[in-house]
Scaffold this motif. Structure first.
Motif, PDB file in Angstrom:
ATOM      1  N   SER A 280       0.859  -1.191   0.000  1.00  0.00           N
ATOM      2  CA  SER A 280       0.000   0.000   0.000  1.00  0.00           C
ATOM      3  C   SER A 280       0.886   1.228   0.000  1.00  0.00           C
ATOM      4  N   TRP A 281       0.433   2.270  -0.695  1.00  0.00           N
ATOM      5  CA  TRP A 281       1.187   3.520  -0.750  1.00  0.00           C
ATOM      6  C   TRP A 281       0.624   4.569   0.199  1.00  0.00           C
ATOM      7  N   SER A 282      -0.275   4.189   1.057  1.00  0.00           N
ATOM      8  CA  SER A 282      -0.836   5.145   2.001  1.00  0.00           C
ATOM      9  C   SER A 282      -1.067   4.491   3.351  1.00  0.00           C
ATOM     10  N   LYS A 283      -1.064   5.317   4.364  1.00  0.00           N
ATOM     11  CA  LYS A 283      -1.344   4.870   5.725  1.00  0.00           C
ATOM     12  C   LYS A 283      -1.966   6.032   6.469  1.00  0.00           C
ATOM     13  N   GLY A 284      -3.274   5.936   6.683  1.00  0.00           N
ATOM     14  CA  GLY A 284      -3.987   7.035   7.320  1.00  0.00           C
ATOM     15  C   GLY A 284      -3.958   8.276   6.453  1.00  0.00           C
ATOM     16  N   VAL A 309       3.308  10.898 -13.702  1.00  0.00           N
ATOM     17  CA  VAL A 309       1.972  10.305 -13.829  1.00  0.00           C
ATOM     18  C   VAL A 309       1.386  10.028 -12.449  1.00  0.00           C
ATOM     19  N   GLY A 310       2.213   9.486 -11.548  1.00  0.00           N
ATOM     20  CA  GLY A 310       1.727   9.211 -10.201  1.00  0.00           C
ATOM     21  C   GLY A 310       1.296  10.470  -9.476  1.00  0.00           C
ATOM     22  N   GLU A 317      -7.028  12.626  -7.924  1.00  0.00           N
ATOM     23  CA  GLU A 317      -7.967  11.858  -7.102  1.00  0.00           C
ATOM     24  C   GLU A 317      -8.315  12.600  -5.816  1.00  0.00           C
ATOM     25  N   ILE A 318      -7.358  13.324  -5.233  1.00  0.00           N
ATOM     26  CA  ILE A 318      -7.675  14.148  -4.059  1.00  0.00           C
ATOM     27  C   ILE A 318      -8.699  15.216  -4.437  1.00  0.00           C
ATOM     28  N   ALA A 319      -8.526  15.790  -5.620  1.00  0.00           N
ATOM     29  CA  ALA A 319      -9.477  16.801  -6.073  1.00  0.00           C
ATOM     30  C   ALA A 319     -10.840  16.195  -6.359  1.00  0.00           C
ATOM     31  N   ALA A 320     -10.861  15.067  -7.073  1.00  0.00           N
ATOM     32  CA  ALA A 320     -12.131  14.427  -7.427  1.00  0.00           C
ATOM     33  C   ALA A 320     -12.911  14.004  -6.198  1.00  0.00           C
ATOM     34  N   ALA A 328      -9.610   9.030  -1.996  1.00  0.00           N
ATOM     35  CA  ALA A 328      -8.620   9.468  -2.983  1.00  0.00           C
ATOM     36  C   ALA A 328      -7.420   8.531  -3.030  1.00  0.00           C
ATOM     37  N   PHE A 329      -6.895   8.156  -1.872  1.00  0.00           N
ATOM     38  CA  PHE A 329      -5.720   7.286  -1.838  1.00  0.00           C
ATOM     39  C   PHE A 329      -6.037   5.912  -2.435  1.00  0.00           C
ATOM     40  N   ARG A 330      -7.243   5.421  -2.173  1.00  0.00           N
ATOM     41  CA  ARG A 330      -7.625   4.119  -2.726  1.00  0.00           C
ATOM     42  C   ARG A 330      -7.705   4.190  -4.249  1.00  0.00           C
ATOM     43  N   ARG A 331      -8.327   5.223  -4.764  1.00  0.00           N
ATOM     44  CA  ARG A 331      -8.459   5.358  -6.217  1.00  0.00           C
ATOM     45  C   ARG A 331      -7.106   5.607  -6.880  1.00  0.00           C
ATOM     46  N   TYR A 332      -6.238   6.349  -6.225  1.00  0.00           N
ATOM     47  CA  TYR A 332      -4.875   6.590  -6.733  1.00  0.00           C
ATOM     48  C   TYR A 332      -4.138   5.270  -6.921  1.00  0.00           C
ATOM     49  N   GLU A 333      -4.227   4.401  -5.936  1.00  0.00           N
ATOM     50  CA  GLU A 333      -3.551   3.107  -6.048  1.00  0.00           C
ATOM     51  C   GLU A 333      -4.188   2.242  -7.129  1.00  0.00           C
ATOM     52  N   GLU A 334      -5.492   2.205  -7.165  1.00  0.00           N
ATOM     53  CA  GLU A 334      -6.173   1.394  -8.176  1.00  0.00           C
ATOM     54  C   GLU A 334      -5.831   1.863  -9.588  1.00  0.00           C
TER      55      GLU A 334
END
Length: 400
Positions: A280-284, A309-310, A317-320, A328-334
Motif C-alpha cells: 500500500s502507498w498510504s497509511k492514514g 503520472v503518479g 484523485e484528491i481533487a475528485a 482518494a488514496f484508494r483510487r490513486y492506487e487502483e
C-alpha cells in the motif's frame, strides 16, 4: 476538506504534485532537505502518459526544446575504437513513441518555475517526526516549528524519510537488483558528442554521457555486486571510496581520468540499483508518490514517467474526492498499479549495459552491429509504448 498538504521532496514527483494540487485549489507546502533546488543529475526519459501530463501543464514544447539530444549508445574497446552503436533516436522515430530525454535538473527547474509564486517552499529542513491525529498530522521538523497539516505526502525518493516514519524501515520495502552505480561531472573531451560512450569489463561499466544541448558531460560507473554493501547513503566520501576501490586498478581506456574527475565532483552521486515494492502507498493521512512508493530503479529509465503520472493521478484523485483522503488514496492506487507493475519489469536493460562475462560483451556488441531493423526486434519491447487506458481528466466538484 484537507486543504493543507505537506509534500516532502522538491524533485519531479513533489513539484508535479504541488502544481496540480494548487491548480485544484488546495494549499500545498513543499519541504526540501537541500538548501536549494538540486541541480544537475542524469538524463531522464519522458514517456507515454508523462508526455500527456507535461502537455496539460504547458511545458512539453519547452521540454523538447531543452532535450538532451543524445543519439544513442556507442560501445568501445580499450583503444577507444568503436565496436558497435545503437542509434536510439532512430529506433524511437521508427516506433513513433514521442519519447524525449531531458536532464533531471532542467526538468526540475521548469517545474519550479511553474510553482514558485504560488506555493510555500521550505528549503534546508526536513521532517523529524509525524504524529497522526483524528483531524490531521502533527509534523515536527529538524529546524522549524511544529505544524499541523491535513495530509502529508512523501515524494522524497528511494531513501524516503516519510516512508520510514509512517511505514517502517526501508529494508522492508527495498528490492536490491545486484548492482551499484555512480555518476558525476566529467571532462566532455573524454566522450563523443551526442553519444553515451560505454566501455565494459565483465560485471563493470564506465561511460561518458555527452548531451547535444549541454556544454558538460557525465561520467557513469556501474558494477555488479551480488550482495548489498553496508554504507551510509548520506556519506558521500564513504561512497567515493567504494567507487575508488572498485575501479582503482583498471588502467584501460579512460577509466582513471573519469574516476579522478568523479572523485573531485562535490555533486557525486552513488546508490544501489533498487526497486521499492509496497502493498500500500498510504497509511492514514500519509501517502507516497514517485520513487518513495514505487522506484523502478535507474535501469528501467521509468523514474520521471512514474513520478509525473503518479503525482498527477494522486492530485487528481484528491481533487475528485474533494479532499476525502481515504477515497482518494484508494483510487490513486487502483489507477496507478498497472503502470507501476509494467514499468518495474526492467527486462534486459542492465544486461545490455553491464554484461556479466566476456562472452556477454561479445554477444551484445554483435547484436548491436546488426542492421537497424534486425536489431529493432531485440530492443523494441523496451521502448514500444503499450496500450493503456486514457489518462483521466480531473476536476474538483465542490469547494469549501
Amino acid at each position: 476538506m484537507n486543504e493543507r498538504i505537506l509534500i516532502s521532496g522538491a524533485s519531479i514527483a513533489g513539484l508535479t504534485l504541488a502544481y496540480w494540487l494548487n491548480k485544484f485549489g488546495f494549499r500545498p507546502t513543499i519541504i526540501e532537505r537541500a538548501t536549494r533546488l538540486r541541480e544537475g543529475g542524469n538524463g531522464v526519459d519522458m514517456r507515454e502518459d508523462a508526455i500527456e501530463v507535461a502537455e496539460r501543464m504547458g511545458i512539453m514544447s519547452q521540454i523538447r526544446a531543452e532535450a538532451a539530444d543524445v543519439i544513442g549508445m556507442s560501445f568501445v574497446n580499450a583503444a577507444n575504437h568503436s565496436l558497435a552503436r545503437i542509434d536510439m533516436q532512430a529506433i524511437q522515430q521508427r516506433l513513433d513513441s514521442g519519447q524525449v530525454e531531458i536532464m533531471r535538473g532542467d526538468l526540475v527547474a521548469m517545474l519550479h518555475e511553474l510553482t514558485k509564486n504560488d506555493i510555500e517552499y521550505i528549503f534546508g529542513d526536513s521532517i523529524r517526526m509525524l504524529e497522526q491525529t483524528g483531524d490531521g498530522v502533527m509534523v515536527s521538523f529538524e529546524h522549524g516549528s511544529t505544524r499541523q497539516f491535513d495530509l502529508v505526502i512523501g515524494a522524497d525518493g528511494l531513501h524516503s524519510t516519510v516512508r520510514h516514519l509512517a511505514f517502517g524501515p526501508e529494508s522492508q520495502f527495498i528490492l536490491y537488483k545486484d548492482h551499484y552505480f555512480a555518476f558525476a561531472d566529467a571532462n566532455p573531451a573524454l566522450g563523443d558528442d551526442r553519444w553515451m560512450t560505454i566501455y565494459n569489463m565483465p560485471g563493470k561499466m564506465v561511460g561518458v554521457y555527452r548531451s547535444g544541448n549541454h556544454v558538460g558531460a557525465k561520467a557513469y560507473f556501474i558494477f555488479r555486486q551480488p550482495n548489498p554493501l553496508t554504507y551510509d547513503h548520506r556519506d558521500i566520501e564513504q561512497q567515493k571510496r567504494i567507487i575508488s576501490n572498485t575501479f582503482a586498478n583498471i588502467s584501460s581506456w579512460r577509466v582513471q581520468e573519469l574516476l579522478a574527475g568523479a572523485l573531485a565532483d562535490p555533486k557525486f552521486y552513488f546508490d544501489a540499483l533498487c526497486q521499492v515494492r509496497m502493498q500500500s502507498w498510504s497509511k492514514g493521512r500519509v501517502a507516497l508518490v514517485g520513487d518513495a512508493a514505487y522506484c523502478a530503479s535507474p535501469a528501467s529509465g521509468a523514474g520521471a514517467t512514474l513520478a509525473m503520472v503518479g503525482a498527477y493521478r494522486l492530485a487528481g484523485e484528491i481533487a475528485a474526492a474533494d479532499g476525502n483522503h481515504q477515497l482518494a488514496f484508494r483510487r490513486y492506487e487502483e489507477g496507478n498499479r498497472k503502470l507501476v507493475k509494467r514499468m518495474q519489469k526492467i527486462g534486459p536493460n542492465i544486461r545490455l549495459m553491464v554484461p556479466k562475462r566476456h562472452i556477454g560483451i561479445w554477444v551484445r556488441n554483435t547484436i548491436a552491429r546488426l542492421p537497424l531493423m534486425k536489431s529493432l526486434s531485440r530492443v523494441e519491447h523496451i521502448l514500444q509504448p503499450k496500450h493503456t487506458e486514457p489518462l483521466p481528466y480531473y476536476q474538483r466538484e465542490s469547494r469549501i
